[in-house]
Design an enzyme around this catalytic site. Sequence first.
Site, short mmCIF file in Angstrom:
data_model
loop_
_atom_site.label_atom_id
_atom_site.label_comp_id
_atom_site.label_asym_id
_atom_site.label_seq_id
_atom_site.Cartn_x
_atom_site.Cartn_y
_atom_site.Cartn_z
N TRP A 1 6.31 1.54 8.19
CA TRP A 1 7.21 2.64 7.88
C TRP A 1 6.65 3.52 6.76
CZ3 TRP A 1 9.94 4.06 11.62
CH2 TRP A 1 10.56 3.16 12.47
N ASP B 1 12.30 4.39 0.36
CA ASP B 1 12.94 4.26 1.67
C ASP B 1 13.56 2.87 1.74
OD1 ASP B 1 13.67 3.85 4.29
OD2 ASP B 1 11.68 4.23 5.14
N LYS C 1 20.90 -0.58 9.65
CA LYS C 1 20.50 -1.95 9.35
C LYS C 1 21.57 -2.65 8.53
CE LYS C 1 16.36 -0.40 10.75
NZ LYS C 1 15.38 0.61 10.42
C1 PLP Z 1 14.36 1.50 10.74
C2 PLP Z 1 13.57 2.10 9.64
C3 PLP Z 1 13.18 3.45 9.68
C4 PLP Z 1 13.46 4.36 10.86
O1 PLP Z 1 14.76 4.77 10.86
P1 PLP Z 1 15.30 5.89 11.90
O2 PLP Z 1 16.72 5.97 11.46
O3 PLP Z 1 15.11 5.35 13.25
O4 PLP Z 1 14.56 7.13 11.66
C5 PLP Z 1 12.48 3.95 8.60
N1 PLP Z 1 12.18 3.19 7.54
C6 PLP Z 1 12.53 1.88 7.48
C7 PLP Z 1 12.17 1.07 6.27
C8 PLP Z 1 13.24 1.30 8.52
O5 PLP Z 1 13.60 0.01 8.47
#
Ligand code: PLP
Length: 363
Positions: free
Chosen positions: A105, A175, A199
């Site tokens: 990511w 993030d 999540k």
């Molecule tokens: C799932 C995830 C993403 C992607 O998220 P989207 O909402 O599908 O854009 C980005 N960063 C991390 C750390 C993730 O776990």
Amino acid sequence: MEARMRAYNFSAGPATIAEEVLAEARDELIEWHGVGASVMEISHRGQDFMGLAREIQQDFRDLLAIPDHYQVLFLQGGAQAQFAFVPMNLKRPAQSADYILTGTWGEKAWQQAASLGEVRVAASSKEDGYRHIPALDTWNLDPRSAYVHYTPNETISGVEFFSDPDVGDVPLVADMSSNILSRPMDISRFDLIYAGAQKNMGPSGLTVVIIREDLLQRCPDAMPWVFNYRMQAEQQSMYNTPNTFAWYLAGKVFKWLKAKGGLEAIEAHNVKKATLLYEAIDASDFYRNPVERSCRSRMNVPFTLARPELDELFLEKSAANGLLALKGHKLVGGMRASIYNAMPIQGVEALVQFMQDFEKDHA
Ligand SMILES: *Cc1c(COP(=O)(O)O)cnc(C)c1O
């Protein structure tokens, strides 16, 4: 029609939501709160929804003890939209930004930012397949950067930071999509945090941004306004019509977390679950987790089988035993158990029991 029993769902995202939360939403789906319609069907600018929105904001702020000089935005577009909107909001064209890559990511965030302008990789553990976190004193940080971006929990390889990096005066951007609300965090150590909801906060379609107020002055006019942090802050995240149902459900998750005792209590619960699973993996020669022990994720636990030809059978049998979505990400292979806040300890106990039985039958 007989209802099918809810399974333990180890999906990485969209992920399991507490059954109590879903049951409440079910009971209120047709008619909410005496307004004569569902929460999805009323104006976001009416007093009923505005009242709810304030309560959701406050509960979120309470849980994370967010200081007053931070704004909380509820946006759309998912975490990956932020991969682009962080540089568009915070970085001047001539400026660079530093990226720390400890997994897929973070790497994607860097690639997206690089497509829009100048950015640097200040540290990376890609060479060892993202199994560790490069020591902070090896990070090649540029003090003139617009910000430093990192990923506190890498959802795919299962690598998590347990201390917040000190990057000096450069704003720190995180993030936190897959570990927000999993433990108390000192928000004042960060300048911008973003996280997709699917999540640990509820359904997909909602992205939370926590931003230090003075950074809003950086946001330029020449960018999509629905993703302009300053404009959304001025409009309480209602510059355009928000995903009202996702806000509502996330609000219920926040209440559920508060009732559980808040983030200290959920952290203790999460430590217990992760310890149980990693101990079972480490005690066996049949299962293996490749991540350096000091940075093993409490949220996402990848593991491989000593005999990969048994992967399919493992997945088939686990699903038949009410353990869902254990297939690992295609980049890593093997299995992955995501054990976010809403996964009960009984789910992890059932998984460990299943793993031990499977090993006995097939080792
Ligand atoms: C799932 C995830 C993403 C992607 O998220 P989207 O909402 O599908 O854009 C980005 N960063 C991390 C750390 C993730 O776990």
